[in-house]
Design a protein around this motif. Structure first.
Motif, PDB file in Angstrom:
ATOM      1  N   GLU A  62      19.972  -5.104  38.768  1.00 59.43           N
ATOM      2  CA  GLU A  62      19.136  -5.843  39.727  1.00 59.43           C
ATOM      3  C   GLU A  62      19.884  -5.911  41.050  1.00 59.43           C
ATOM      4  O   GLU A  62      21.103  -5.729  41.092  1.00 59.43           O
ATOM      5  CB  GLU A  62      18.895  -7.258  39.169  1.00 59.43           C
ATOM      6  N   ASP A  93      14.181  -4.088  36.005  1.00 62.20           N
ATOM      7  CA  ASP A  93      12.868  -4.196  36.675  1.00 62.20           C
ATOM      8  C   ASP A  93      12.240  -5.585  36.523  1.00 62.20           C
ATOM      9  O   ASP A  93      11.034  -5.724  36.399  1.00 62.20           O
ATOM     10  CB  ASP A  93      11.888  -3.134  36.128  1.00 62.20           C
ATOM     11  N   GLN A  94      13.088  -6.631  36.556  1.00 59.34           N
ATOM     12  CA  GLN A  94      12.558  -7.995  36.388  1.00 59.34           C
ATOM     13  C   GLN A  94      11.999  -8.547  37.696  1.00 59.34           C
ATOM     14  O   GLN A  94      10.954  -9.175  37.719  1.00 59.34           O
ATOM     15  CB  GLN A  94      13.651  -8.943  35.871  1.00 59.34           C
ATOM     16  N   ASN A 144      12.054  -6.623  40.827  1.00 55.81           N
ATOM     17  CA  ASN A 144      11.419  -5.525  41.568  1.00 55.81           C
ATOM     18  C   ASN A 144      11.635  -4.229  40.805  1.00 55.81           C
ATOM     19  O   ASN A 144      12.408  -4.191  39.847  1.00 55.81           O
ATOM     20  CB  ASN A 144      11.949  -5.438  43.010  1.00 55.81           C
ATOM     21  N   ASP A 145      10.933  -3.156  41.211  1.00 54.25           N
ATOM     22  CA  ASP A 145      11.076  -1.882  40.496  1.00 54.25           C
ATOM     23  C   ASP A 145      12.363  -1.196  40.935  1.00 54.25           C
ATOM     24  O   ASP A 145      12.438  -0.637  42.022  1.00 54.25           O
ATOM     25  CB  ASP A 145       9.855  -0.978  40.755  1.00 54.25           C
ATOM     26  N   GLU A 197       8.820  -6.292  34.175  1.00 57.60           N
ATOM     27  CA  GLU A 197       7.570  -6.721  34.810  1.00 57.60           C
ATOM     28  C   GLU A 197       7.138  -5.752  35.908  1.00 57.60           C
ATOM     29  O   GLU A 197       5.959  -5.595  36.179  1.00 57.60           O
ATOM     30  CB  GLU A 197       7.718  -8.130  35.401  1.00 57.60           C
ATOM     31  N   TYR A 198       8.127  -5.105  36.568  1.00 60.32           N
ATOM     32  CA  TYR A 198       7.809  -4.208  37.682  1.00 60.32           C
ATOM     33  C   TYR A 198       8.044  -2.733  37.343  1.00 60.32           C
ATOM     34  O   TYR A 198       8.174  -1.911  38.253  1.00 60.32           O
ATOM     35  CB  TYR A 198       8.641  -4.603  38.913  1.00 60.32           C
ATOM     36  N   SER A 205       7.720   1.148  36.595  1.00 65.23           N
ATOM     37  CA  SER A 205       6.767   2.132  37.117  1.00 65.23           C
ATOM     38  C   SER A 205       6.088   2.876  35.966  1.00 65.23           C
ATOM     39  O   SER A 205       6.593   2.908  34.838  1.00 65.23           O
ATOM     40  CB  SER A 205       7.514   3.140  37.990  1.00 65.23           C
ATOM     41  N   SER A 214       9.007 -15.260  32.833  1.00 66.97           N
ATOM     42  CA  SER A 214       7.990 -15.031  33.867  1.00 66.97           C
ATOM     43  C   SER A 214       7.340 -16.345  34.271  1.00 66.97           C
ATOM     44  O   SER A 214       7.099 -16.608  35.453  1.00 66.97           O
ATOM     45  CB  SER A 214       6.887 -14.089  33.366  1.00 66.97           C
ATOM     46  N   GLN A 257       6.638 -15.647  38.076  1.00 68.62           N
ATOM     47  CA  GLN A 257       6.584 -14.210  38.373  1.00 68.62           C
ATOM     48  C   GLN A 257       5.351 -13.602  37.695  1.00 68.62           C
ATOM     49  O   GLN A 257       4.808 -14.190  36.759  1.00 68.62           O
ATOM     50  CB  GLN A 257       7.832 -13.533  37.784  1.00 68.62           C
TER      51      GLN A 257
END
Ligand SMILES: [Zn+2]
Length: 405
Positions: free
Chosen positions: A215, A243-244, A246-247, A266-267, A269, A290, A295
């Motif tokens: 991250e 990917d918590q 942002n990707d 969560e993010y 791809s 989340s 989130q």
């Protein structure tokens, strides 16, 4: 041998089939000898030999495999309730972390805590988790971030594994964040992990897995690669937090590094999800995190439709998920990620066992597997997670013994 009879419905949760197939048996019986299941099926088919053994009446309970919490940060010093208030007032998680709150405040409290005190605190959590039906817990280090404290946490897990009945799967998460004293020399911290800590952990047999938090505020994909390649050379298996927030291309990284599971996501791809499916990486969703962080929910359908097994866990930790209530996390996976109750049950049993590399031993009710199971006071799996109550578990059995404290 012992036989549990008069079971209204038994969900075997065998791994085969899709996420939703939990392979239920109505009017079932379950037999075990010592710690191991010997027979499961419709009670009308129970062989004569089992009818002569000790019988326990399930009184029409619903029976499921012991729940597996495949992602927790179980041992830590202190709590962060004040930070919770700040977040309620609108402060962002990353903002709190940048100002010395978040994980680093737990690190200070954990370094100060004596091992015996830490063990007592963690054991208290395990007792309450077992009462909810949890029989195996993955436990991460990562609040020490120095040699002494990381080993102290993992030694606590080793003692818990030996001295109490809940199954413990220890994971080394020295790469949780870069500790404050290494902020301007992060490569030195990576070297401490690869040259000192990973060898020490592996040679003492203190962890099954190595995990890295990938991250912006933690480790880069390149640093993760370096840490994981070392861990693999020392025989540790791989997990990643990715990917918590942002990707960060973490799903793809997990596939490339041969991770047993990638967590958060969560993010993630589309490309990353496809790579995980091809590489057989389990996705672990933690809806409590989340929810607490406000989130977006884990996009479960994208993973399940792509053929990625989805495990459900709590992420229990003092910051982003200060609750170890796995059935609550399961209910939230239904409402937030639109998984069905059956999909969620498989996620907290067979898929969670897969995420821990232990699907040959736990996670389903089949002959040869551990006799870990839960009696629930609910008419169906749907009803259990729909009419959510503090605790529907009537009894939890771990390796054939009823858990009681
Ligand atoms: Zn976590």
């Amino acid at each position: 041998m012992t036989v549990l009879t008069n079971i209204a419905t038994l969900a075997t949760c065998r791994l085969e089939g899709g996420q939703e197939q939990i392979h239920e048996i109505p009017d079932a019986a379950l037999a075990w000898e010592g710690p191991t299941i010997t027979w499961v099926g419709p009670q009308s088919d129970l062989p004569q030999t089992y009818k002569d053994g000790k019988q326990v009446d399930a009184s029409r309970a619903l029976v499921i495999p012991g729940l597996i919490d495949c992602h927790t940060h179980l041992a830590f010093g202190g709590w962060r309730a004040d930070e919770f208030e700040l977040r309620c007032r609108g402060a962002e998680y990353l903002e709190i972390a940048r100002h010395g709150g978040g994980i680093s405040s737990t690190v200070s409290a954990t370094r100060r805590m004596a091992a015996d005190e830490m063990k007592k605190k963690a054991e208290g959590f395990l007792v309450e988790m077992a009462r909810l039906g949890v029989t195996t817990v993955e436990c991460k280090s990562g609040y020490g971030l120095d040699v002494e404290t990381e080993l102290k946490i993992l030694e606590v897990y080793r003692r818990l594994k030996e001295e109490q009945p809940v199954g413990i799967v220890p994971t080394f998460l020295g790469a949780h964040i870069v500790p404050p004293e290494y902020k301007s020399k992060r490569q030195e911290y990576v070297a401490l992990l690869t040259e000192t800590l990973i060898p020490a952990v592996a040679l003492r047999g203190l962890a099954d897995f190595c995990d890295v938090f990938v991250e912006d505020t933690a480790f880069t994909p390149e640093e993760a690669r370096q840490i994981i390649e070392t861990a693999k050379r020392y025989g540790l298996r791989v997990k990643l937090h990715v990917d918590q927030l942002n990707d960060g291309n973490g799903a793809k990284l997990a596939a490339e590094l041969g991770a047993a599971s990638a967590n958060h996501l969560e993010y993630a791809s589309e490309e990353g999800i496809r790579a995980m499916a091809d590489a057989g990486v389990v996705a672990v969703t933690m809806p409590l995190a989340s929810l607490y962080l406000n989130q977006p929910a884990f996009p479960a359908r994208s993973f399940i439709d792509a053929g990625v097994p989805v495990a459900v866990a709590t992420d229990f930790n003092p910051g982003s998920a200060p609750s170890y209530h796995l059935p609550l996390a399961m209910m939230l996976a239904c409402t937030m990620s639109r998984m069905t109750p059956s999909e969620v049950l498989k996620g907290a049993t067979a898929c969670a066992a897969l995420a821990l590399g232990q699907a040959d031993r736990i996670g389903s009710l089949e002959p040869g597997k551990d006799a870990d199971f839960v009696l629930l006071n609910a008419p169906s799996i749907n009803h259990w997670l729909y009419h959510f109550r503090p605790n529907d578990a009537i009894a939890t059995y771990i390796k054939g013994n009823m858990f009681s404290v």
